[in-house]
Design a protein around this motif. Structure first.
Motif, PDB file in Angstrom:
ATOM      1  N   GLY A   7      13.286  23.191  16.571  1.00 49.19           N
ATOM      2  CA  GLY A   7      13.469  24.581  16.957  1.00 49.19           C
ATOM      3  C   GLY A   7      12.356  25.071  17.835  1.00 49.19           C
ATOM      4  O   GLY A   7      12.506  26.049  18.566  1.00 49.19           O
ATOM      5  N   THR A   8      11.227  24.427  17.787  1.00 48.49           N
ATOM      6  CA  THR A   8      10.086  24.796  18.630  1.00 48.49           C
ATOM      7  C   THR A   8       9.627  23.616  19.485  1.00 48.49           C
ATOM      8  O   THR A   8       9.446  23.739  20.690  1.00 48.49           O
ATOM      9  CB  THR A   8       8.913  25.298  17.764  1.00 48.49           C
ATOM     10  N   VAL A   9       9.417  22.472  18.870  1.00 48.45           N
ATOM     11  CA  VAL A   9       8.999  21.268  19.597  1.00 48.45           C
ATOM     12  C   VAL A   9       9.838  20.089  19.110  1.00 48.45           C
ATOM     13  O   VAL A   9      10.509  20.162  18.071  1.00 48.45           O
ATOM     14  CB  VAL A   9       7.500  20.964  19.374  1.00 48.45           C
ATOM     15  N   ASN A  10       9.763  19.025  19.867  1.00 49.87           N
ATOM     16  CA  ASN A  10      10.435  17.800  19.462  1.00 49.87           C
ATOM     17  C   ASN A  10       9.528  16.996  18.532  1.00 49.87           C
ATOM     18  O   ASN A  10       8.330  16.879  18.762  1.00 49.87           O
ATOM     19  CB  ASN A  10      10.807  16.953  20.673  1.00 49.87           C
ATOM     20  N   ASN A  11      10.146  16.472  17.495  1.00 51.09           N
ATOM     21  CA  ASN A  11       9.458  15.527  16.614  1.00 51.09           C
ATOM     22  C   ASN A  11      10.126  14.167  16.751  1.00 51.09           C
ATOM     23  O   ASN A  11      11.239  14.043  17.295  1.00 51.09           O
ATOM     24  CB  ASN A  11       9.525  15.985  15.165  1.00 51.09           C
ATOM     25  N   TYR A  12       9.443  13.168  16.240  1.00 47.95           N
ATOM     26  CA  TYR A  12       9.975  11.807  16.256  1.00 47.95           C
ATOM     27  C   TYR A  12      10.056  11.327  14.812  1.00 47.95           C
ATOM     28  O   TYR A  12       9.077  11.386  14.066  1.00 47.95           O
ATOM     29  CB  TYR A  12       9.081  10.895  17.097  1.00 47.95           C
ATOM     30  N   TYR A  13      11.225  10.853  14.470  1.00 44.28           N
ATOM     31  CA  TYR A  13      11.512  10.544  13.062  1.00 44.28           C
ATOM     32  C   TYR A  13      11.799   9.054  12.921  1.00 44.28           C
ATOM     33  O   TYR A  13      12.644   8.488  13.628  1.00 44.28           O
ATOM     34  CB  TYR A  13      12.723  11.363  12.598  1.00 44.28           C
ATOM     35  N   TYR A  14      11.073   8.433  11.996  1.00 42.68           N
ATOM     36  CA  TYR A  14      11.285   7.002  11.750  1.00 42.68           C
ATOM     37  C   TYR A  14      10.922   6.677  10.299  1.00 42.68           C
ATOM     38  O   TYR A  14       9.818   6.975   9.833  1.00 42.68           O
ATOM     39  CB  TYR A  14      10.421   6.150  12.690  1.00 42.68           C
ATOM     40  N   GLY A  15      11.867   6.058   9.590  1.00 44.02           N
ATOM     41  CA  GLY A  15      11.619   5.580   8.220  1.00 44.02           C
ATOM     42  C   GLY A  15      11.211   6.673   7.252  1.00 44.02           C
ATOM     43  O   GLY A  15      10.449   6.410   6.318  1.00 44.02           O
ATOM     44  N   GLY A  16      11.684   7.921   7.456  1.00 43.70           N
ATOM     45  CA  GLY A  16      11.349   9.018   6.551  1.00 43.70           C
ATOM     46  C   GLY A  16      10.099   9.779   6.964  1.00 43.70           C
ATOM     47  O   GLY A  16       9.703  10.728   6.270  1.00 43.70           O
TER      48      GLY A  16
END
Length: 322
Positions: free
Chosen positions: A247-256
């Motif tokens: 909603g504000t910035v992009n995150n990167y999601y991997y393995g929880g």
């Protein structure tokens, strides 16, 4: 007179003959009685024509006896020796499970709760050893959720003195842990040595080891996979990381784990409320709260939703209902 005399003589002779015959008969009868009764003395008693007593088996040692229980009786085989006993239900079940596991190449050790998890990825079978006996409360060290600046359009779900916020409507679908491949390991995975590619990362005076999306902490002569420590910074993350919008910035999601770009590095950050992810790893628990089922992963609650035709999970904001 002569006729009368002759008649008297004839009568006397006849009487004499009858008397003689009578005496002979009495004597013969007396001898027979005497011989038969001589065994019993003067007084004759007829011997009792006794029938051999047919005794009840086992009475007085005579008769047709039933075999002694401890000697010749064909006894039922004892359970501990010769009896073909029916296998116990529990043993049969365990044997069936063991046979099934052997057929699927799944080995389980119930003594130390160490098991091999086989997951088929693109036709390849991969063994992952998770040692639950070495758990050190890693599940309680996960981070809390960051509140999003976006206002929720729908009211929260209230239950048990708490409010559960979600952007998207609740849509239940079963929790199916996702496997990120042979280089990724779930929380609790234990190894005795690390790969040469592992690096040391210090977070708040605590040293961790990072390698290909896995975070390790020293444990009992080896290393155990633990939740990624917030603030831990690395040079790169696996290429399979999912880009998610908070909603504000992009995150990167991997393995929880959620990462945020920090210059040329990637820093571990807490999950942000409202963030959608496609999959959750092994280690989560489906919990029922009132009429709703959430997935609790560490200390974070995820709500099952259905967005753009796909089953997803949304990070839930939980607040105390004051």
């Amino acid at each position: 007179m002569k006729n009368i005399s002759n008649t008297v003589k004839k009568s006397a002779l006849l009487l004499c003959l009858i008397g003689t015959f009578f005496l002979i008969s009495i004597d013969s009868f007396a001898q027979r009685r005497g011989n038969a009764g001589s065994r019993g003395g003067a007084t004759h008693t007829r011997p009792a024509a006794t029938r051999p007593a047919t005794t009840r088996p086992g009475a007085g040692g005579s008769g047709v006896q039933r075999p002694n229980n401890t000697a010749n009786r064909a006894t039922r085989p004892a359970n501990s020796n010769n009896k073909a006993t029916r296998p116990a239900t529990q043993n049969t079940r365990e044997q069936n499970i063991a046979n099934r596991n052997n057929g699927n190449n799944i080995n389980r050790n119930n003594n130390n709760r160490t098991g091999n998890r086989n997951t088929n990825i693109s036709g390849n079978t991969v063994n992952v050893n998770v040692d639950r006996s070495r758990d050190i409360n890693v599940y309680n060290r996960n981070t809390v959720v960051r509140r999003n600046t976006v206002v929720y359009a729908r009211p929260p779900y209230r239950y048990g003195g708490y409010r559960y916020y979600g952007y998207h409507p609740y849509y239940y679908h079963p929790y199916r842990p996702y496997y990120w491949g042979p280089v990724w390991h779930p929380w609790g995975f234990f190894v005795t040595t690390l790969a040469v590619t592992a690096i040391v990362v210090s977070v708040e005076s605590t040293q961790y080891h990072y390698d290909q999306g896995n975070w390790y902490a020293p444990s009992n002569g080896g290393y155990q996979v633990v939740p990624a420590p917030v603030g831990g910074t690395v040079n790169n993350i696996p290429s399979g990381a999912q880009t998610v919008n908070t909603g504000t910035v992009n995150n990167y999601y991997y393995g929880g784990t959620f990462y945020e770009k920090d210059g040329s590095n990637y820093k571990v950050v807490p999950p942000t409320a409202g963030t959608l992810v496609d999959n959750l790893p092994e280690g989560g628990t489906e919990v029922t709260i009132g009429d709703v089922k959430y997935i609790k992963f560490g200390e974070t609650y995820y709500q099952p939703v259905h967005v753009d035709g796909k089953d997803k999970y949304e990070v839930v904001l939980v607040e105390e209902d004051k």
